[in-house]
Design a protein around this motif. Structure first.
Motif, PDB file in Angstrom:
ATOM      1  N   ARG A  92       0.791  -1.232   0.000  1.00 36.11           N
ATOM      2  CA  ARG A  92       0.000   0.000   0.000  1.00 36.11           C
ATOM      3  C   ARG A  92       0.825   1.284   0.000  1.00 36.11           C
ATOM      4  NH1 ARG A  92      -5.453  -1.630   3.333  1.00 36.11           N
ATOM      5  NH2 ARG A  92      -5.088  -3.855   3.106  1.00 36.11           N
ATOM      6  N   LEU A 129       1.203   2.897  -3.379  1.00 33.24           N
ATOM      7  CA  LEU A 129      -0.036   3.374  -4.024  1.00 33.24           C
ATOM      8  C   LEU A 129      -0.155   4.888  -3.915  1.00 33.24           C
ATOM      9  CD1 LEU A 129      -2.694   0.759  -2.761  1.00 33.24           C
ATOM     10  CD2 LEU A 129      -1.511   0.775  -4.941  1.00 33.24           C
ATOM     11  N   HIS A 130       0.177   5.424  -2.758  1.00 28.94           N
ATOM     12  CA  HIS A 130       0.026   6.866  -2.524  1.00 28.94           C
ATOM     13  C   HIS A 130       0.988   7.669  -3.385  1.00 28.94           C
ATOM     14  CE1 HIS A 130      -2.620   5.885   0.715  1.00 28.94           C
ATOM     15  NE2 HIS A 130      -1.704   5.205   1.338  1.00 28.94           N
ATOM     16  N   SER A 185      -0.240   7.596  -7.134  1.00 24.35           N
ATOM     17  CA  SER A 185      -1.530   8.281  -7.339  1.00 24.35           C
ATOM     18  C   SER A 185      -1.375   9.783  -7.119  1.00 24.35           C
ATOM     19  CB  SER A 185      -2.612   7.701  -6.424  1.00 24.35           C
ATOM     20  OG  SER A 185      -2.229   7.847  -5.079  1.00 24.35           O
ATOM     21  N   THR A 226      -1.791  -1.127 -10.151  1.00 19.68           N
ATOM     22  CA  THR A 226      -3.147  -0.638  -9.845  1.00 19.68           C
ATOM     23  C   THR A 226      -3.156   0.659  -9.047  1.00 19.68           C
ATOM     24  OG1 THR A 226      -3.062  -2.259  -8.041  1.00 19.68           O
ATOM     25  CG2 THR A 226      -4.397  -2.840  -9.952  1.00 19.68           C
ATOM     26  N   GLY A 227      -1.968   1.264  -8.866  1.00 18.74           N
ATOM     27  CA  GLY A 227      -1.901   2.517  -8.111  1.00 18.74           C
ATOM     28  C   GLY A 227      -2.744   3.621  -8.717  1.00 18.74           C
ATOM     29  N   TYR A 255      -5.540   3.442 -10.111  1.00 16.30           N
ATOM     30  CA  TYR A 255      -6.986   3.248  -9.966  1.00 16.30           C
ATOM     31  C   TYR A 255      -7.480   3.588  -8.549  1.00 16.30           C
ATOM     32  CZ  TYR A 255      -6.566   0.683 -14.324  1.00 16.30           C
ATOM     33  OH  TYR A 255      -6.305   0.328 -15.619  1.00 16.30           O
ATOM     34  N   VAL A 256      -6.541   3.805  -7.651  1.00 12.54           N
ATOM     35  CA  VAL A 256      -6.934   4.084  -6.262  1.00 12.54           C
ATOM     36  C   VAL A 256      -7.545   5.483  -6.198  1.00 12.54           C
ATOM     37  CG1 VAL A 256      -6.062   4.466  -3.915  1.00 12.54           C
ATOM     38  CG2 VAL A 256      -5.197   2.554  -5.281  1.00 12.54           C
ATOM     39  N   LEU A 281     -10.891   1.822  -7.397  1.00  9.50           N
ATOM     40  CA  LEU A 281     -10.606   0.742  -6.439  1.00  9.50           C
ATOM     41  C   LEU A 281     -10.222   1.292  -5.079  1.00  9.50           C
ATOM     42  CD1 LEU A 281      -8.264  -1.511  -8.656  1.00  9.50           C
ATOM     43  CD2 LEU A 281     -10.686  -1.916  -8.188  1.00  9.50           C
ATOM     44  N   THR A 282     -10.520   0.491  -4.065  1.00 12.23           N
ATOM     45  CA  THR A 282      -9.995   0.809  -2.732  1.00 12.23           C
ATOM     46  C   THR A 282      -8.558   0.287  -2.680  1.00 12.23           C
ATOM     47  OG1 THR A 282     -10.667  -1.315  -1.798  1.00 12.23           O
ATOM     48  CG2 THR A 282     -12.296   0.472  -1.731  1.00 12.23           C
ATOM     49  N   PRO A 283      -7.756   0.740  -1.707  1.00  5.26           N
ATOM     50  CA  PRO A 283      -6.384   0.230  -1.607  1.00  5.26           C
ATOM     51  C   PRO A 283      -6.322  -1.298  -1.497  1.00  5.26           C
ATOM     52  CG  PRO A 283      -6.598   2.191  -0.271  1.00  5.26           C
ATOM     53  CD  PRO A 283      -7.966   1.886  -0.789  1.00  5.26           C
ATOM     54  N   ALA A 310      -7.039  -2.800  -4.783  1.00 10.78           N
ATOM     55  CA  ALA A 310      -5.917  -2.512  -5.692  1.00 10.78           C
ATOM     56  C   ALA A 310      -4.765  -3.494  -5.472  1.00 10.78           C
ATOM     57  CB  ALA A 310      -5.437  -1.082  -5.505  1.00 10.78           C
TER      58      ALA A 310
END
Lengths: 215, 311
Positions: free
Chosen positions: B54, B57-58, B61, B184-185, B187-188, B192-194, B197
């Motif tokens: 996770r 992801l931040h 994004s 999938t980063g 799409y967050v 999608l939720t984390p 993702a």
């Protein structure tokens, strides 16, 4: 050996058994030659020769099993190839010993008296070279060896065998035995001389393997 | 929902390309069977993605504002780039492909976080150096231990085989943890939720590993430096640690760059004459080409998808 994978443990035991079998063959070979030099070709020699041949066959079977294990990817590729080469050399030595006995028997060879002592000596040195080689292989597998001492000795034995081989062949061809006898005796002497050559060859491979393994 | 498929495609391409970095040296040297390697990689990739994916992801994004459409375009462009490079049998950086695609979108939408981009580029530069440093460090440590213990041939063999499997599993875990953000980063926050993702990303990477990774596996390690089993273990571990550290920092980096750095570290210890310079340069040039190609694809796709028919 507590951390060794099961497959490697089994392989190790097979190699140990193979080396023991090879030593038995060489031991039989030595007894056969001793008997032959004392009593010539008789029924006892025939029995000893058959025993050597039978043990050589058993050793071959063990080697075939080891090769199957190695080809099934026991050991890492680099070690696998080197072990195979070393064992093939040991097999060559064992085969050669058996071949010498069979040549003597099938061709009714008689060793001339004037080279009998040299003949005994070359056999003795060849067997010493083999036993040192076996010791080197044992040490390679079980611990770090004091390699250099064995290598030096094997090298010395090989040189001694070469000198004796040359000396005997010269004596044979300087003698007045028939030309046919000269040739077959020469061939037997050369075959025996090959044993120490093969020992030195295998020992050189062990030296290289030890260097490769050093991290 | 169909827009997620470009992300799945990217994950598949990433798995096909990057899995070679964890088990490539072992498989190409026939120390481990390919089948076992891919199954282990797939499992640990999913685990790493779900447990520690996770953070990245931040970071991704935050580079630019993504809609569902631009997220789709980003993933598609990156996936196309990775696939082309995989078919060309070059290990490439999926991270660079994704960032290149995001750059392309940022150029078209005029929205780009340059500070975030700068941080990522710094980490890219640091990655091969991290690989070099850790491979040299591990080599020295293990060398010391081996010389102290003086294990027999069979014990050494067993230690190295088990070590390669464990290092490979750790490498796969780090791959999942670090690279799921690439997949999938984008799409967050819009689709999608984390948790979704990381799960979908992890599974798509695993699929790529299982179905299409053999090509590149034989390239890594074999063609750059001739590696023995001990060096192969050090390389995989050095790469895994480097990538895992960046996963914890939250920046997706290239496992390929890390492994080539690690391999070069071994080459430096053993003598550069062992390094296949031609192949190393070929790999590095792939990295220069990747973000450019990916940006180009994303710009073109964005342009095409915004064409309007005017009768």
């Amino acid at each position: 050996m507590f951390f060794v994978l099961k497959r490697n443990k089994i392989l190790f035991e097979k190699i140990e058994n193979y080396l023991k079998s090879s030593e038995i063959v060489i031991d039989n070979f030595q007894k056969s030659i001793k008997h032959f030099l004392k009593n010539g070709i008789d029924s006892e020699f025939e029995i000893l020769m058959e025993m050597t041949n039978s043990n050589e066959g058993k050793a071959d079977d063990l080697l075939a099993e080891i090769k199957v294990s190695l080809y099934q990817k026991s050991l890492l590729p680099e070690s696998r190839e080197d072990i195979l080469i070393i064992l093939d050399r040991v097999d060559d030595i064992v085969d050669k010993s058996n071949h010498v006995l069979q040549s003597i028997y099938s061709q009714n060879i008689e060793i001339p008296k004037f080279i009998k002592d040299d003949f005994k000596e070359i056999i003795k040195i060849s067997i010493k070279a083999f036993l040192l080689l076996k010791s080197s292989v044992d040490q390679l597998l079980t611990k770090k060896s004091d390699k250099l001492d064995n290598s030096r000795l094997i090298d010395n034995y090989e040189s001694a065998c070469d000198s004796l081989q040359l000396k005997m062949i010269k004596k044979v061809f300087d003698s007045d035995i028939s030309e046919y006898c000269k040739i077959i005796v020469r061939d037997v002497i050369r075959d025996i001389g090959t044993i120490s050559d093969l020992c030195e060859d295998a020992d050189n491979i062990i030296t290289v393997l030890n260097i490769k393994r050093a991290i | 929902m169909y827009r997620i498929f470009s992300g799945i495609f990217l994950g598949w391409a990433l798995g096909a390309n990057d899995s070679a970095n964890v088990f490539g040296t072992a498989v190409s040297s026939k120390m481990i069977k390919y089948r076992i390697a891919v199954l282990l990689t797939a499992f640990f990739v999913i685990l790493g993605a779900i447990l520690q994916g996770r953070q990245g992801l931040h970071t991704l994004s935050g580079l630019t504002t993504q809609s569902q459409l631009t997220a789709f375009i980003t993933s598609l462009a990156a996936a196309m780039t990775v696939t082309i490079m995989t078919i060309s049998k070059l290990p490439i950086s999926t991270s660079q492909a994704v960032v290149g695609a995001i750059l392309g979108i940022g150029i078209m939408t005029d929205q780009l976080n340059l500070t975030g981009l700068f941080k990522i580029i710094l980490c890219w530069i640091g990655t091969p150096f991290g690989g070099i440093i850790f491979s040299v460090l591990f080599y020295k440590i293990f060398q010391f231990v081996f010389r102290l213990l003086k294990p027999t041939l069979f014990l050494t063999d067993s230690i190295l085989k088990i070590g390669l499997v464990l290092a490979g599993c750790y490498g796969a875990y780090a791959l999942g943890a670090n690279n799921v953000a690439n997949v999938t980063g984008v799409y967050v926050g819009n689709l999608l939720t984390p948790l979704q993702a990381v799960s979908i990303g992890g599974i798509s990477i695993a699929l790529g590993v299982i179905t299409f990774s053999k090509n590149v596996m034989l390239t890594v390690g074999k063609s750059i430096v001739k590696l023995d089993a001990f060096s192969a273990l050090v390389v995989v571990l050095g790469q895994a640690v480097t990538v895992h550290i960046y996963a914890l920092i939250g920046v997706p980096v290239s496992t390929s760059q890390a492994v080539v750095g690690a391999v070069l570290g071994i080459g430096l210890l053993k003598g550069l004459h062992l390094v296949n310079i031609k192949n190393a340069l070929k790999v590095f040039s792939g990295w220069g080409l990747t973000p450019v190609l990916s940006a180009f694809f994303s710009i073109v796709i964005y342009f095409v998808m915004h064409l309007k028919y005017i009768p």
